[in-house]
Design an enzyme around this catalytic site. Structure first.
Site, PDB file in Angstrom:
ATOM      1  N   GLN A  46       0.843  -1.196   0.000  1.00  0.00           N
ATOM      2  CA  GLN A  46       0.000   0.000   0.000  1.00  0.00           C
ATOM      3  C   GLN A  46       0.881   1.250   0.000  1.00  0.00           C
ATOM      4  OE1 GLN A  46      -3.685  -0.557   2.799  1.00  0.00           O
ATOM      5  NE2 GLN A  46      -2.020  -1.784   3.630  1.00  0.00           N
ATOM      6  N   HIS A  53      -1.361   1.390  -4.376  1.00  0.00           N
ATOM      7  CA  HIS A  53      -1.751   2.790  -4.185  1.00  0.00           C
ATOM      8  C   HIS A  53      -0.839   3.752  -4.930  1.00  0.00           C
ATOM      9  CE1 HIS A  53      -3.941   1.718  -0.163  1.00  0.00           C
ATOM     10  NE2 HIS A  53      -4.614   1.329  -1.227  1.00  0.00           N
ATOM     11  N   CYS A  64       3.779  18.164 -19.664  1.00  0.00           N
ATOM     12  CA  CYS A  64       3.953  16.714 -19.859  1.00  0.00           C
ATOM     13  C   CYS A  64       4.993  16.525 -20.962  1.00  0.00           C
ATOM     14  CB  CYS A  64       2.621  16.084 -20.287  1.00  0.00           C
ATOM     15  SG  CYS A  64       2.783  14.368 -20.828  1.00  0.00           S
ATOM     16  N   GLY A  91       2.483  -4.519   8.958  1.00  0.00           N
ATOM     17  CA  GLY A  91       2.543  -3.075   9.157  1.00  0.00           C
ATOM     18  C   GLY A  91       1.389  -2.298   8.558  1.00  0.00           C
ATOM     19  N   SER A 107      -2.834  -1.019   9.321  1.00  0.00           N
ATOM     20  CA  SER A 107      -3.889  -0.875  10.342  1.00  0.00           C
ATOM     21  C   SER A 107      -5.152  -1.632   9.967  1.00  0.00           C
ATOM     22  CB  SER A 107      -4.239   0.614  10.516  1.00  0.00           C
ATOM     23  OG  SER A 107      -4.702   1.147   9.269  1.00  0.00           O
TER      24      SER A 107
END
Ligand code: BV8
Length: 239
Positions: free
Chosen positions: A101, A119, A146, A186, A188
């Site tokens: 994540q 993520h 860009c 690690g 939650s």
């Protein structure tokens, strides 16, 4: 809850490992929901949602620019937990999928070859105009062009915000259905869909283990759990 010593690593098994901000905490990167964490200092609605970016892109760029500069500080290095997972991968003969994540690159710098950043990644940017993803090690702003389409004003961090679909979900869910062991480190267990992975793995018949500083919100869904700092738990678990 059965003791952890009931878990034996069989290097031909299929394993899915999920990591969260806690695995990088001892490297010096803040977590989100621990005391003094990131979400205690800034409202996630303002900096980690598409609506927040539309409302105030400069604020969001400042938030991620600060974190990117922090990550690139030479003092921030992978820790023994990252290294233990990279060593596990090198010796593993079965399928091993590392899903993180985290948007830092500490797994890669420790030697993990292909972590899936569900993520996104702090060191990448994406153009809203043409969709091109590019490396990003400098500050981003609304004034950036860009390099692919040449248009201005569309560059954003290649990070998954709340309400956006995480990356690699098909691949992750296929691996969860087939794995023999699901190891969560690690995190939650607060943010979905990642927090639901343990239930998906169990439904597929996997043994599920939580390694975390303290019991997570999803601890009751795991077959086994051990709590303490990742740099102590992970090397011991994979040894
Ligand atoms: C989506 C941006 C759908 C990147 C982040 C049910 C199903 C599906 C969605 C939802 C649902 N219910 C609610 C939702 C919506 C939402 C959600 O989950 N909201 C929460 C607040 C309830 N989910 C989403 O919006 C996701 N998208 O579902 O899309 C969709 C479908 C179709 C079409 C379009 C969309 C997107 C979620 C991703 C959001 N982005 N951040 C960034 O800036 O980093 S989330 C944020 O939380 C971070 O990415 C972080 O990785 C993530 C999870 O946090 P943790 O990693 O667990 O960190 P935390 O601080 O919470 O915990 C750290 C843990 O470590 C603690 O337990 C602590 O004890 C431990 N620890 C600390 N030190 C140590 C340690 N452990 C060991 N050793 C230590 N030393």
């Amino acid at each position: 809850m059965p003791a952890l010593d009931s878990v034996r690593l069989n290097p031909t098994d299929s394993i899915v490992i999920l990591t969260g901000a806690g695995i990088s905490q001892e490297s010096g990167l803040d977590t989100f929901r621990c005391a003094g964490g990131i979400w205690s200092k800034v409202d996630l609605e303002d900096v980690a949602t598409p609506q927040g970016f539309a409302r105030d892109p400069d604020l969001v760029h400042r938030f991620y620019n600060d974190r990117r500069r922090g990550l690139l500080d030479p003092a921030i290095q992978p820790n023994a937990a990252h290294a233990a997972l990279a060593a596990l991968e090198r010796g593993w003969r079965g399928n091993l999928l590392l899903v993180t994540q985290n948007i830092d690159d500490l797994h890669e710098r420790a030697g993990s070859t292909a972590p899936l950043h569900m993520h996104g990644e702090l060191l990448k940017a994406v153009c809203l105009r043409c969709g091109t993803v590019s490396d990003c090690r400098d500050d981003l702003s609304v004034h950036d062009l860009c390099l692919s389409c040449g248009r201005k004003g569309g560059m954003r961090p290649d990070v998954v915000w709340f309400g956006e679909m995480p990356h690699h979900m098909d691949r992750i869910q296929a691996a969860l259905e087939d794995c023999d062991l699901f190891l969560s480190i690690g995190t939650s267990g607060h943010v979905y869909p990642a927090a639901g992975f343990v239930a998906e793995a169990r439904a597929g018949g996997a043994h599920t283990v939580e390694l975390n500083l303290e019991p997570s919100e999803g601890v009751s869904r795991f077959d086994a759990a051990i709590h303490g700092p990742a740099t102590a738990l992970v090397p011991a678990f994979v040894a």
